[in-house]
Design a protein around this motif. Sequence first.
Motif, mmCIF file in Angstrom:
data_model
loop_
_atom_site.group_PDB
_atom_site.id
_atom_site.type_symbol
_atom_site.label_atom_id
_atom_site.label_comp_id
_atom_site.label_asym_id
_atom_site.label_seq_id
_atom_site.Cartn_x
_atom_site.Cartn_y
_atom_site.Cartn_z
ATOM 1 N N LYS A 166 0.822 -1.222 0.000
ATOM 2 C CA LYS A 166 0.000 0.000 0.000
ATOM 3 C C LYS A 166 0.854 1.269 0.000
ATOM 4 N N ARG A 167 0.372 2.317 0.621
ATOM 5 C CA ARG A 167 1.087 3.594 0.569
ATOM 6 C C ARG A 167 2.201 3.666 1.601
ATOM 7 N N PHE A 168 3.189 4.502 1.280
ATOM 8 C CA PHE A 168 4.199 4.828 2.294
ATOM 9 C C PHE A 168 4.294 6.343 2.384
ATOM 10 N N SER A 169 4.717 6.832 3.536
ATOM 11 C CA SER A 169 4.804 8.273 3.764
ATOM 12 C C SER A 169 6.099 8.827 3.176
ATOM 13 N N PHE A 170 6.162 10.139 3.073
ATOM 14 C CA PHE A 170 7.374 10.793 2.578
ATOM 15 C C PHE A 170 8.567 10.427 3.461
ATOM 16 N N GLN A 171 8.329 10.349 4.766
ATOM 17 C CA GLN A 171 9.399 10.035 5.704
ATOM 18 C C GLN A 171 9.913 8.599 5.524
ATOM 19 N N GLU A 172 9.077 7.716 5.001
ATOM 20 C CA GLU A 172 9.460 6.321 4.805
ATOM 21 C C GLU A 172 10.133 6.058 3.459
ATOM 22 N N LYS A 173 10.090 7.051 2.571
ATOM 23 C CA LYS A 173 10.524 6.841 1.187
ATOM 24 C C LYS A 173 11.962 6.330 1.084
ATOM 25 N N LYS A 174 12.889 6.956 1.777
ATOM 26 C CA LYS A 174 14.288 6.565 1.665
ATOM 27 C C LYS A 174 14.490 5.109 2.083
ATOM 28 N N LYS A 175 13.827 4.703 3.173
ATOM 29 C CA LYS A 175 13.954 3.327 3.656
ATOM 30 C C LYS A 175 13.368 2.340 2.650
ATOM 31 N N VAL A 176 12.258 2.712 2.015
ATOM 32 C CA VAL A 176 11.636 1.850 0.996
ATOM 33 C C VAL A 176 12.615 1.616 -0.153
ATOM 34 N N PHE A 177 13.250 2.690 -0.627
ATOM 35 C CA PHE A 177 14.210 2.548 -1.725
ATOM 36 C C PHE A 177 15.416 1.700 -1.309
ATOM 37 N N GLU A 178 15.875 1.902 -0.091
ATOM 38 C CA GLU A 178 17.046 1.146 0.384
ATOM 39 C C GLU A 178 16.778 -0.353 0.419
ATOM 40 N N ASN A 179 15.513 -0.738 0.622
ATOM 41 C CA ASN A 179 15.153 -2.160 0.721
ATOM 42 C C ASN A 179 14.779 -2.779 -0.624
ATOM 43 N N MET A 180 14.849 -2.003 -1.697
ATOM 44 C CA MET A 180 14.528 -2.535 -3.023
ATOM 45 C C MET A 180 15.747 -3.162 -3.678
ATOM 46 N N GLN A 181 15.491 -4.160 -4.509
ATOM 47 C CA GLN A 181 16.546 -4.740 -5.340
ATOM 48 C C GLN A 181 16.393 -4.310 -6.792
ATOM 49 N N LEU A 182 15.155 -4.157 -7.241
ATOM 50 C CA LEU A 182 14.879 -3.728 -8.618
ATOM 51 C C LEU A 182 13.493 -3.110 -8.667
ATOM 52 N N LEU A 183 13.411 -1.893 -9.190
ATOM 53 C CA LEU A 183 12.133 -1.201 -9.381
ATOM 54 C C LEU A 183 11.771 -1.233 -10.855
ATOM 55 N N ILE A 184 10.536 -1.646 -11.149
ATOM 56 C CA ILE A 184 10.060 -1.635 -12.539
ATOM 57 C C ILE A 184 9.016 -0.534 -12.692
ATOM 58 N N ILE A 185 9.201 0.300 -13.708
ATOM 59 C CA ILE A 185 8.257 1.382 -14.008
ATOM 60 C C ILE A 185 7.689 1.111 -15.401
ATOM 61 N N PRO A 186 6.525 0.442 -15.465
ATOM 62 C CA PRO A 186 6.014 -0.047 -16.753
ATOM 63 C C PRO A 186 4.877 0.797 -17.359
ATOM 64 N N SER A 187 4.855 2.098 -17.102
ATOM 65 C CA SER A 187 3.743 2.944 -17.561
ATOM 66 C C SER A 187 3.417 2.718 -19.033
ATOM 67 N N ARG A 188 2.123 2.692 -19.330
ATOM 68 C CA ARG A 188 1.678 2.526 -20.710
ATOM 69 C C ARG A 188 1.478 3.875 -21.402
ATOM 70 N N TRP A 189 1.154 4.932 -20.628
ATOM 71 C CA TRP A 189 1.035 6.260 -21.250
ATOM 72 C C TRP A 189 2.424 6.844 -21.456
ATOM 73 N N LYS A 190 2.550 7.779 -22.365
ATOM 74 C CA LYS A 190 3.849 8.362 -22.675
ATOM 75 C C LYS A 190 4.187 9.400 -21.613
ATOM 76 N N GLU A 191 4.637 8.871 -20.488
ATOM 77 C CA GLU A 191 4.896 9.695 -19.313
ATOM 78 C C GLU A 191 5.988 10.716 -19.621
ATOM 79 N N THR A 192 5.689 12.000 -19.392
ATOM 80 C CA THR A 192 6.602 13.066 -19.824
ATOM 81 C C THR A 192 7.954 12.992 -19.134
ATOM 82 N N PHE A 193 7.983 12.561 -17.884
ATOM 83 C CA PHE A 193 9.256 12.347 -17.192
ATOM 84 C C PHE A 193 9.102 11.235 -16.169
ATOM 85 N N GLY A 194 8.710 11.551 -14.947
ATOM 86 C CA GLY A 194 8.519 10.547 -13.908
ATOM 87 C C GLY A 194 9.516 10.697 -12.775
#
Length: 438
Positions: free
Chosen positions: A334-362
């Motif tokens: 589910k959701r994580f807070s802004f304060q939790e963001k750094k810890k969430v990234f530190e615990n990742m091994q691989l992030l997939i960003i599979p957007s179907r729309w032509k996302e201008t940046f991200g």
Amino acid sequence: MRILHYGLGYPPERTGGLVQYVTDLMKEQVKQKHEIAYLFPGRINIFSSTTKIKKSKMRISGVTSFEIINSLPLGVFGGIKDPEKFQTKVNHSIYANLLDDFEPDVIHVHSLMGIHKEFFEVATHKKIKIIYTSHDYFGLSPNPTFYFNGKSWDEENDLNYWLNVSQGALCTRKLRLLQLPFYSNIRDTIKKFKKSSFQKERHYEKMVNEEFSENYKRSFETLIDYYQKIFELITFFHFNSNISKTVFENNLKNPMSSHKILAISNSSILGGTKHIDLDMTKVKKITYIGQYAEFKGFTDFIDLAKELRDKNIIFEIYGENIDVTLPSNVINKKRFSFQEKKKVFENMQLLIIPSRWKETFGFLGLEALDNNCPIFVNDNIGVSDLVPIDSIIKEHNLNNFIKFGLKSNKKVIFKLKIPTFVEHTRMVLRLYENKKLY
């Protein structure tokens, strides 16, 4: 320098990457000793339909706020039900008085939602530089993402598309509710009840022009022309990626003015030189962050998890506080807070960003890289400008891409230099000073 920004407003009333970028940029420009003002679509007066501009309370130290009372509707949910309401004329003096009051050297526009064409006409008449940042595609399309019925329509952008994508649009009266002062207080509650199960975009039966009335078609034709004329008044286009530049080039009826590609950023980005090594043989967890929605590639991510059920890999999703039916190898965090963001990234091994729309940046991809997290992205996402070709998924072919990477023991090396937000702000200021502007 005196800089007037136009955006959608402040948090918590408005959320998202555009709002974060504008507020962070204004704060940093104040620190760099510039005089800043912010114009945004504000409240709706239920007792009077007259449009006026009112000085609002200061929300950011050093930033003067101007609120448009009774702005044009905000088409944030995609599609336009009442096209004539989106091109209402106002007296030029409304904006002339504002510009005479603040006397900006440059105007930085972050969205066309809510703002009248007269604003651009007055600024052009006064020879004030107008910079436009491509956060979304509103104005080129009635849907800010160009995504409808399972695909992006940026290469088939005709009258029939505008008519069809607007089938499911909210009426103007409902859009006005978004601008009521108390809306932000009840927004999350509304979402909680509205999304009680898997969020899946509704698909509509495609209709042909003959099925719409002549008056309705003409109103959309004039609306398309309305926005094209606004884009003609832009002095300088700041594209945040090659993707957004290409989409704009293909959908502007007349050649654009001066332009430059510059990736955007935000104040959470620490920057610096990054060297990230990814060894697919060591990946035991793959992560998705975002809306649980088709246009963000969520369904493709779940299909991948189903395909790799026999592998010793856990899949995790973050983004919405809702319960969804998932394969056994997917964990809904589910959701994580802004304060939790750094810890969430530190615990990742691989992030997939599979957007179907032509996302201008991200911002998501940039924030992951800033935290030394490897990412795989679809080739239609703006942040793909920053990553090696070995981490770019071609033609939404996520399953084959990952399966091949696992089978071939794929190794990917990310080498890049990310500017700090202070450095980014200086780059934007140099765009303002571009001698080609006037």
